[in-house]
Design an enzyme around this catalytic site. Sequence first.
Site, PDB file in Angstrom:
ATOM      1  N   ASP A  12       0.872  -1.169   0.000  1.00 24.00           N
ATOM      2  CA  ASP A  12       0.000   0.000   0.000  1.00 24.00           C
ATOM      3  C   ASP A  12       0.915   1.227   0.000  1.00 24.00           C
ATOM      4  O   ASP A  12       2.127   1.101   0.246  1.00 24.00           O
ATOM      5  CB  ASP A  12      -0.881  -0.032   1.258  1.00 24.00           C
ATOM      6  CG  ASP A  12      -1.704   1.229   1.422  1.00 24.00           C
ATOM      7  OD1 ASP A  12      -2.398   1.609   0.455  1.00 24.00           O
ATOM      8  OD2 ASP A  12      -1.640   1.854   2.503  1.00 24.00           O
ATOM      9  N   ASP A  14      -0.254   5.157   0.848  1.00 22.94           N
ATOM     10  CA  ASP A  14      -0.564   6.198   1.842  1.00 22.94           C
ATOM     11  C   ASP A  14      -0.628   5.638   3.259  1.00 22.94           C
ATOM     12  O   ASP A  14      -1.373   4.698   3.535  1.00 22.94           O
ATOM     13  CB  ASP A  14      -1.902   6.868   1.504  1.00 22.94           C
ATOM     14  CG  ASP A  14      -1.771   7.768   0.302  1.00 22.94           C
ATOM     15  OD1 ASP A  14      -1.185   8.845   0.449  1.00 22.94           O
ATOM     16  OD2 ASP A  14      -2.230   7.383  -0.799  1.00 22.94           O
TER      17      ASP A  14
HETATM   18 MG   LIG Z   1      -2.931   3.186   3.438  1.00 22.35          MG
END
Ligand SMILES: [Mg+2]
Length: 228
Positions: A12, A14
Amino acid sequence: MQYKNVTHVLFDLDGLLLDSEILYTETFTTVCAKYGKTFTWEIKASLLGFQGHECAEKIVKELDLPITKDEFQKECCELYEVLFPNVQLMPGARRLVEHLYKKGVPIALATSSNKDSVDKKMKNHSDLLGMFHHLTMGSSDPEVTKGKPDPAIFLVCASRFPDKPKPEDCLVFEDAVNGIKAANAANMQVVAVPDPRIDPEQLKTATLVLESLDQFKPELFGLPAFDN
Ligand SMILES: [Mg+2]
């Protein structure tokens, strides 16, 4: 918890590789202050895990801002233009990505962000972006029909490695509860590095929960150990 060996790793972006949560807080605080309102910790806590448009709606309603949620989002976007290029990497992010890349472990990015947003946020870390075999960016990818917690993004991302690994051969790194659920639904093991404010009850289905990427031991999942 028994860990199974994996061959491929999905990241992932962010809140996991990028310390972008602080940037969203700064943006919301600035826009709210413009209208004489205080963006409090209580509101911040109530927003964790929600998407941008949902956050905008909640903030405008909660603080009774004299603008629509679309106007709020537009003002936020103007600040993102300024703040995104300065976003920092999370502790341990560079070390881990570089390590896996140098050891020849196939890695890919699986983010809900769109390409434009990723380009802006990774402007100062573009060398890191080049280490991923491919980037799957949900919001601008026609094959990713649903966002997390739907497993689509991780399944599509895994399918784009040339050797097409099975889901159980992939390890996901996530910071968000919705991301953990998506990995669970994709039948992939998931290492969670959550915001410390997230209720541990919501992290129970993660394969492993760490406070920082620095703590990760690749050999637990059959990946090459760090040299030192
Ligand atoms: Mg995230």
